[in-house]
Motif scaffolding. Structure first.
Motif, PDB file in Angstrom:
ATOM      1  N   GLY A 316      -6.053  23.020 -27.608  1.00 39.01           N
ATOM      2  CA  GLY A 316      -4.625  23.067 -27.329  1.00 39.01           C
ATOM      3  C   GLY A 316      -3.796  21.926 -27.853  1.00 39.01           C
ATOM      4  O   GLY A 316      -2.592  21.846 -27.565  1.00 39.01           O
ATOM      5  N   GLU A 317      -4.370  21.013 -28.646  1.00 39.86           N
ATOM      6  CA  GLU A 317      -3.611  19.864 -29.151  1.00 39.86           C
ATOM      7  C   GLU A 317      -2.754  20.304 -30.340  1.00 39.86           C
ATOM      8  O   GLU A 317      -3.207  20.328 -31.483  1.00 39.86           O
ATOM      9  CB  GLU A 317      -4.570  18.750 -29.598  1.00 39.86           C
ATOM     10  N   VAL A 318      -1.525  20.672 -30.053  1.00 38.24           N
ATOM     11  CA  VAL A 318      -0.605  21.094 -31.109  1.00 38.24           C
ATOM     12  C   VAL A 318       0.821  20.895 -30.607  1.00 38.24           C
ATOM     13  O   VAL A 318       1.078  20.950 -29.399  1.00 38.24           O
ATOM     14  CB  VAL A 318      -0.833  22.581 -31.494  1.00 38.24           C
ATOM     15  N   GLU A 319       1.741  20.631 -31.518  1.00 29.96           N
ATOM     16  CA  GLU A 319       3.146  20.520 -31.174  1.00 29.96           C
ATOM     17  C   GLU A 319       3.905  21.602 -31.943  1.00 29.96           C
ATOM     18  O   GLU A 319       3.707  21.766 -33.158  1.00 29.96           O
ATOM     19  CB  GLU A 319       3.702  19.141 -31.528  1.00 29.96           C
ATOM     20  N   ILE A 320       4.753  22.319 -31.246  1.00 31.36           N
ATOM     21  CA  ILE A 320       5.464  23.440 -31.842  1.00 31.36           C
ATOM     22  C   ILE A 320       6.822  23.574 -31.164  1.00 31.36           C
ATOM     23  O   ILE A 320       6.984  23.159 -30.011  1.00 31.36           O
ATOM     24  CB  ILE A 320       4.638  24.748 -31.704  1.00 31.36           C
ATOM     25  N   ALA A 321       7.805  24.102 -31.868  1.00 34.05           N
ATOM     26  CA  ALA A 321       9.150  24.265 -31.309  1.00 34.05           C
ATOM     27  C   ALA A 321       9.554  25.734 -31.366  1.00 34.05           C
ATOM     28  O   ALA A 321       9.263  26.438 -32.334  1.00 34.05           O
ATOM     29  CB  ALA A 321      10.160  23.420 -32.067  1.00 34.05           C
ATOM     30  N   PHE A 322      10.225  26.177 -30.293  1.00 35.36           N
ATOM     31  CA  PHE A 322      10.732  27.543 -30.232  1.00 35.36           C
ATOM     32  C   PHE A 322      12.176  27.532 -29.759  1.00 35.36           C
ATOM     33  O   PHE A 322      12.624  26.579 -29.115  1.00 35.36           O
ATOM     34  CB  PHE A 322       9.924  28.395 -29.244  1.00 35.36           C
ATOM     35  N   ASN A 323      12.874  28.619 -30.043  1.00 36.44           N
ATOM     36  CA  ASN A 323      14.151  28.871 -29.389  1.00 36.44           C
ATOM     37  C   ASN A 323      13.840  29.120 -27.913  1.00 36.44           C
ATOM     38  O   ASN A 323      13.161  30.095 -27.562  1.00 36.44           O
ATOM     39  CB  ASN A 323      14.827  30.088 -30.018  1.00 36.44           C
ATOM     40  N   GLY A 324      14.308  28.250 -27.046  1.00 28.00           N
ATOM     41  CA  GLY A 324      13.984  28.366 -25.630  1.00 28.00           C
ATOM     42  C   GLY A 324      14.448  29.659 -25.003  1.00 28.00           C
ATOM     43  O   GLY A 324      13.815  30.193 -24.083  1.00 28.00           O
ATOM     44  N   ARG A 325      15.572  30.206 -25.500  1.00 23.51           N
ATOM     45  CA  ARG A 325      16.065  31.477 -24.989  1.00 23.51           C
ATOM     46  C   ARG A 325      15.055  32.584 -25.270  1.00 23.51           C
ATOM     47  O   ARG A 325      14.829  33.464 -24.427  1.00 23.51           O
ATOM     48  CB  ARG A 325      17.403  31.788 -25.661  1.00 23.51           C
ATOM     49  N   TYR A 326      14.429  32.527 -26.444  1.00 22.22           N
ATOM     50  CA  TYR A 326      13.429  33.530 -26.795  1.00 22.22           C
ATOM     51  C   TYR A 326      12.217  33.438 -25.880  1.00 22.22           C
ATOM     52  O   TYR A 326      11.621  34.465 -25.495  1.00 22.22           O
ATOM     53  CB  TYR A 326      12.984  33.360 -28.251  1.00 22.22           C
ATOM     54  N   VAL A 327      11.815  32.225 -25.545  1.00 21.23           N
ATOM     55  CA  VAL A 327      10.670  32.035 -24.652  1.00 21.23           C
ATOM     56  C   VAL A 327      10.979  32.619 -23.273  1.00 21.23           C
ATOM     57  O   VAL A 327      10.156  33.329 -22.684  1.00 21.23           O
ATOM     58  CB  VAL A 327      10.303  30.546 -24.544  1.00 21.23           C
ATOM     59  N   LEU A 328      12.163  32.338 -22.749  1.00 22.33           N
ATOM     60  CA  LEU A 328      12.544  32.863 -21.436  1.00 22.33           C
ATOM     61  C   LEU A 328      12.593  34.388 -21.444  1.00 22.33           C
ATOM     62  O   LEU A 328      12.163  35.038 -20.488  1.00 22.33           O
ATOM     63  CB  LEU A 328      13.894  32.288 -21.017  1.00 22.33           C
ATOM     64  N   ASP A 329      13.116  34.969 -22.516  1.00 25.26           N
ATOM     65  CA  ASP A 329      13.155  36.431 -22.616  1.00 25.26           C
ATOM     66  C   ASP A 329      11.744  37.017 -22.630  1.00 25.26           C
ATOM     67  O   ASP A 329      11.467  38.022 -21.963  1.00 25.26           O
ATOM     68  CB  ASP A 329      13.888  36.857 -23.889  1.00 25.26           C
ATOM     69  N   ALA A 330      10.862  36.400 -23.403  1.00 25.56           N
ATOM     70  CA  ALA A 330       9.500  36.917 -23.549  1.00 25.56           C
ATOM     71  C   ALA A 330       8.739  36.869 -22.234  1.00 25.56           C
ATOM     72  O   ALA A 330       8.099  37.846 -21.833  1.00 25.56           O
ATOM     73  CB  ALA A 330       8.750  36.141 -24.628  1.00 25.56           C
ATOM     74  N   ILE A 331       8.786  35.736 -21.545  1.00 21.21           N
ATOM     75  CA  ILE A 331       8.025  35.621 -20.300  1.00 21.21           C
ATOM     76  C   ILE A 331       8.723  36.358 -19.157  1.00 21.21           C
ATOM     77  O   ILE A 331       8.084  36.719 -18.167  1.00 21.21           O
ATOM     78  CB  ILE A 331       7.749  34.148 -19.929  1.00 21.21           C
ATOM     79  N   GLY A 332      10.029  36.623 -19.309  1.00 21.44           N
ATOM     80  CA  GLY A 332      10.736  37.401 -18.294  1.00 21.44           C
ATOM     81  C   GLY A 332      10.251  38.833 -18.215  1.00 21.44           C
ATOM     82  O   GLY A 332      10.417  39.493 -17.186  1.00 21.44           O
ATOM     83  N   ALA A 333       9.648  39.335 -19.284  1.00 20.03           N
ATOM     84  CA  ALA A 333       9.133  40.702 -19.304  1.00 20.03           C
ATOM     85  C   ALA A 333       7.691  40.785 -18.806  1.00 20.03           C
ATOM     86  O   ALA A 333       7.131  41.872 -18.725  1.00 20.03           O
ATOM     87  CB  ALA A 333       9.225  41.273 -20.720  1.00 20.03           C
TER      88      ALA A 333
END
Length: 371
Positions: A316-333
């Motif tokens: 799991g040692e990795v750094e990555i960036a996402f659009n936070g809105r997209y993350v919330l939408d994805a996990i909201g489902a």
């Protein structure tokens, strides 16, 4: 077809107008499509809306004194009837140009158009049907609708792909930055093979039909259209034409790293981080360190933020960036307690899926630059 005169319950009338108006059009060169058609007959009142691509109608049981039909401005009627108190509403055509709506001492006179000019729903069906409980359809639609594109230059992406192979119903939506997929095991549905792109507007209208979660809804496909007739309402819509992209090529075929986290914890902490991230294109950084994910965001004007969430990781040692809105939408489902995030490296897309169920739902999200 005049005159028209009837009495109907305000609540049922308002609900019918609210459903039919989902198909009316504000931006149109055809004034008639800014109206709803009201048609009274032996079966009560029929309220119909149309935007030239979708038709939505709802029937209301009421006392009809004189049958007839007229068209009245959709937005005006909706606003007025929604604000009236409970009780019966009287509708009466005064002449070919005005409709009078009364309730007690309240009176509203509205301009009208001839009903003969309003387009009626076309034929549909004959090529396949999908039947399922409405609650199941609503849940499946909600799990992908957030990823539908609003890009008018790629109209095929402004809808949801319905694919059925005789065993599995698959719903797909993408705006090219993310891809949401929901699969339902549905052996034996009538129609051995269906591939149709349903406009977002039509799918939202179907979701709003007056049906309980256990009520079965049937969507019929054919002639480049879909149709639903249920709950005293009917929806007919053109399907989106064109070839939907090969979405399966976007899904990573392998991964080398996984993070598994509690859904509620991730949702809560990303939600807080977004207060600052929205000043920076919603960029949220995720860094795996031992058994923690360090979540951070920065706003040039307001400061920076950091949160941590416990995880179970594999490489799991990795750094990555996402659009936070997209993350919330994805996990909201995601309905379960856990979220699994599958990755390879910071420049490659990641897959978000339920920790307990790897196949029924997933969302692919393209990463953002770390800088």
């Amino acid at each position: 077809m005049n005159p028209l005169k009837l009495d109907c319950p305000r609540k049922e009338f308002s609900e019918a107008v609210g459903l039919a108006i989902s198909a009316s059009s504000v931006r149109t060169s055809l004034p008639i499509l800014q109206n709803l058609k009201l048609e009274a007959g032996d079966g009560g009142l029929r309220v119909l809306g149309c935007d030239s691509e979708m038709w939505v109608e709802r029937r209301v049981a009421c006392m009809v004194n004189d049958p007839g039909a007229i068209c009245v401005q959709a937005r005006l009627l909706s606003e007025l009837v929604s604000k009236l108190p409970e009780g019966d509403v009287q509708l009466k055509v005064l002449d070919d140009q005005h409709l009078l709506m009364q309730q007690g001492p309240s009176e509203y006179r509205m301009n009208t158009l001839e009903a003969e000019d309003f387009p009626e729903p076309p034929e549909y069906g004959g090529e396949g049907e999908l039947s399922m409980p409405m609650g199941e359809l609503r849940d499946a639609a909600d799990s992908v609708l957030y990823a539908v594109s609003s890009d008018a230059h790629r109209p095929i992406l402004t809808g949801v792909l319905f694919g059925y192979d005789g065993e599995t119903l698959t719903l797909v939506a993408t705006d090219t930055h993310r891809l949401a997929v929901r699969k339902l095991r549905k052996p034996g549905i009538k129609g051995s093979s269906i591939s149709a792109v349903v406009p977002e507007k039509a799918l939202k209208a179907i979701k709003s039909l007056p049906l309980g979660d256990e009520d079965v809804v049937t969507i019929s496909f054919g002639n480049g259209r879909l149709g639903v007739d249920a709950g005293g309402a009917r929806i007919v819509s053109q399907l989106l034409s064109g070839t939907y992209p090969n979405w399966e090529r976007v899904v990573p075929s392998e991964f080398t790293r996984t993070w598994t986290v509690e859904r509620d914890q991730l949702n809560e902490k990303v939600g807080r981080i977004m207060i600052l991230a929205r000043d920076n294109a919603n960029r949220v950084k995720f860094k795996g360190q031992d058994d923690q994910i360090v979540i951070s965001a920065r706003s040039e004007e307001r400061g920076d933020a950091k949160e941590e969430v416990h995880m179970v990781a594999s490489n799991g040692e990795v750094e990555i960036a996402f659009n936070g809105r997209y993350v919330l939408d994805a996990i909201g489902a995601i309905k379960g307690d856990g979220v699994k995030i599958e990755m390879t490296e910071s420049s490659r897309p990641a897959v978000f899926r339920p920790a307990e169920d790897d196949d029924s739902y997933f969302c692919v999200i393209m990463p953002m630059a770390l800088a």
